[in-house]
Enzyme design. Structure first.
Site, short mmCIF file in Angstrom:
data_model
loop_
_atom_site.label_atom_id
_atom_site.label_comp_id
_atom_site.label_asym_id
_atom_site.label_seq_id
_atom_site.Cartn_x
_atom_site.Cartn_y
_atom_site.Cartn_z
N LYS A 83 -10.23 -0.68 10.49
CA LYS A 83 -10.38 -1.84 9.60
C LYS A 83 -10.73 -3.11 10.38
CE LYS A 83 -7.05 -0.11 6.22
NZ LYS A 83 -7.86 0.34 5.09
N CYS A 90 -4.68 2.46 -3.76
CA CYS A 90 -3.42 2.96 -3.15
C CYS A 90 -2.31 1.93 -3.32
CB CYS A 90 -3.60 3.30 -1.67
SG CYS A 90 -4.71 4.66 -1.40
N HIS A 105 0.87 -1.18 0.00
CA HIS A 105 0.00 0.00 0.00
C HIS A 105 0.91 1.24 0.00
CE1 HIS A 105 -2.71 3.01 1.85
NE2 HIS A 105 -3.71 2.23 1.47
N ASP A 117 3.24 -4.70 7.84
CA ASP A 117 2.03 -3.89 7.74
C ASP A 117 0.85 -4.85 7.90
OD1 ASP A 117 -0.25 -2.67 6.88
OD2 ASP A 117 0.59 -1.85 5.02
N GLN A 157 -4.30 -5.25 6.82
CA GLN A 157 -5.29 -6.19 6.28
C GLN A 157 -5.14 -7.57 6.88
OE1 GLN A 157 -7.73 -5.20 4.38
NE2 GLN A 157 -6.99 -3.16 3.85
N1 PMP Z 1 -1.62 -0.70 4.57
C1 PMP Z 1 -2.58 -1.43 4.03
C2 PMP Z 1 -2.29 -2.82 3.56
C3 PMP Z 1 -3.87 -0.89 3.93
O1 PMP Z 1 -4.84 -1.62 3.38
C4 PMP Z 1 -4.12 0.42 4.40
C5 PMP Z 1 -5.48 1.07 4.27
N2 PMP Z 1 -6.14 0.83 3.08
C6 PMP Z 1 -3.06 1.13 4.96
C7 PMP Z 1 -1.82 0.54 5.04
C8 PMP Z 1 -3.24 2.51 5.51
O2 PMP Z 1 -4.11 2.48 6.61
P1 PMP Z 1 -4.66 3.83 7.26
O3 PMP Z 1 -5.20 4.66 6.12
O4 PMP Z 1 -5.72 3.36 8.19
O5 PMP Z 1 -3.51 4.48 7.94
#
Ligand code: PMP
Length: 409
Positions: A227, A367, A124, A201, A204
């Site tokens: 999430k 993203c 991401h 990270d 997910q």
């Molecule tokens: N890493 C991953 C794999 C994500 O899916 C996301 C959110 N889509 C993020 C980082 C960023 O998370 P946040 O916007 O809650 O900081």
């Protein structure tokens, strides 16, 4: 509990969306954010109605109670993720802030020009851009691991990016764009062979199964509350205690200091060292309630329900001509996220037509633009499921996709 009972815990799932009387909501954008159960909503509501006060600084009843509740939330979360010590759980805004904290206080403090960071093309942007910014500032080198055609990490390809200069490896436990579950423990073991630190990270990962940071064996693990049926604006950075205590503060301010004089300041240990200023108190308490709720349902129930939805939805989508599902062919190597394209329709058109049927999916690059480049697509349509979804939701999605096909031919 069956999925019907669980659905009733989420008030928003009984609403309609769209013009007029609207259509019953089918919410399949859970990878972007999950909906919230009554338990979490009421916990946050109760805090503001009856318990609100700032933490740490007060000697009065409300402040002491709020401090206790905040500390209990930290302990609850430490237990939920297998952290040996609650002081290793730092409350942050979310995954993004957690990664930026590590980039700034860990990597920014100790890496030098020419040092290498290994990352994958399925990350991401939150796990790419902080490293690019740091690399630019300090002359670091980013080493990119490609994915296979089925959107998976090949461990030999992963290993090939390491060298004697590798200081850190960062990767997603689960891909937000494809749902791929990465072999995190094996990846950590490879990084260790080269003496590199590891950040996972978990944005997910946490929503789809029990996480044990000790078993994963990394140095840092990041995730977002929103999430995992918790509030937004709150998330967690878990880190190894000895590393955290050797890192300089990320931000300066109140509550993170031992002593401030005109000449300088000394700092508290983790977690306070990294929690300058008034934190998101209700968010942390709400996140504790989210883990209480998930704990009561049980990860096994969640996994069984999501697996059924993934297998059912995948089988039904495969029956339709002109649909390409990106990511692992084997549903056993992925979570309940289905990223797909259609020959006849652009992802945004798919999303827009489904929306007229009350179906919320996501369309775009998620993203994860380097991953989209890898697959030579501008974007995909992504249906992401949670345990409170049902086979009826899948049927509605399929009806909607037939409508898209009818419209675009
Ligand atoms: N890493 C991953 C794999 C994500 O899916 C996301 C959110 N889509 C993020 C980082 C960023 O998370 P946040 O916007 O809650 O900081």
């Amino acid at each position: 509990m069956n999925s019907r009972d669980l659905r009733a815990d989420f008030p928003i799932l009984s609403r309609t969306v769209g013009p007029g009387a609207g259509k019953p909501l089918v919410y399949l954008d859970n990878a972007a954010t999950t909906q919230k159960p009554r338990r979490v909503i009421e916990t946050v509501d109760r805090f503001y109605q009856h318990e609100n006060a700032n933490i740490h600084r007060g000697v009065h009843y409300l402040s002491m109670n709020a401090t206790d509740a905040y500390d209990r939330a930290r302990e609850r979360i430490a237990t939920a993720i297998g952290a040996p010590d609650p002081a290793e759980v730092i409350f942050v805004r979310g995954t993004t802030e957690a990664i930026n904290l590590v980039a700034s206080s860990f990597a920014g403090d100790r890496f030098a020009a020419g040092d290498e960071i290994v990352l994958t093309v399925m990350e991401h942007h939150a796990n790419i851009v902080p490293w690019q910014l740091l690399a630019e500032r300090k002359g670091l080198v980013l080493k990119w691991v490609d994915v296979t055609d089925s959107g998976e990490i090949d461990l030999d390809a992963f290993r090939a990016e390491f060298s004697g200069r590798t200081k850190l490896a960062v990767f997603a436990q689960v891909s937000n764009a494809l749902g791929t579950i990465n072999p995190a423990r094996e990846m950590v073991a490879i990084a260790r062979e080269f003496g590199a630190a590891v950040l996972i990270d978990g944005a997910q990962g946490v929503p789809h199964g029990a996480v044990d940071v000790t078993e994963l064996g990394a140095d840092f693990y990041a995730f977002s509350g929103h999430k995992v049926v918790g509030p937004d604006g709150i998330g967690v950075l878990w880190g190894r205690r000895e590393l955290l205590d050797s890192m300089p503060p990320y931000q300066g301010g109140g509550d993170m200091i031992e002593r401030v004089t005109k000449e300088g300041s000394t700092f508290r240990h983790s977690p306070e060292r990294f929690e300058a200023g008034t934190p998101n108190i209700s968010g942390a308490i709400g996140l504790g309630a989210a883990f209480d709720y998930l704990g009561e349902i049980g990860w096994e129930t969640i996994e069984v329900s999501e697996r059924d939805l993934l297998e059912y939805a995948t089988a039904r989508l495969r029956e339709i001509d002109g649909i390409r599902i990106l990511g692992p062919a084997d549903t056993g190597s992925k979570v309940a996220v289905i990223s797909f394209t259609m020959d006849s329709a652009h992802p945004h058109d798919i999303g827009t037509i489904l929306d007229t049927e009350g179906i919320a999916i996501r369309a775009g690059h998620h993203c994860a633009q380097p991953l989209m480049d890898r697959f030579q697509v501008a974007g995909t349509a992504r249906a992401s499921f949670a345990f409170y979804n049902s086979r009826d939701d899948v049927d509605r999605l399929l009806d909607g996709i037939h409508k898209v096909k009818h419209f675009f031919g």
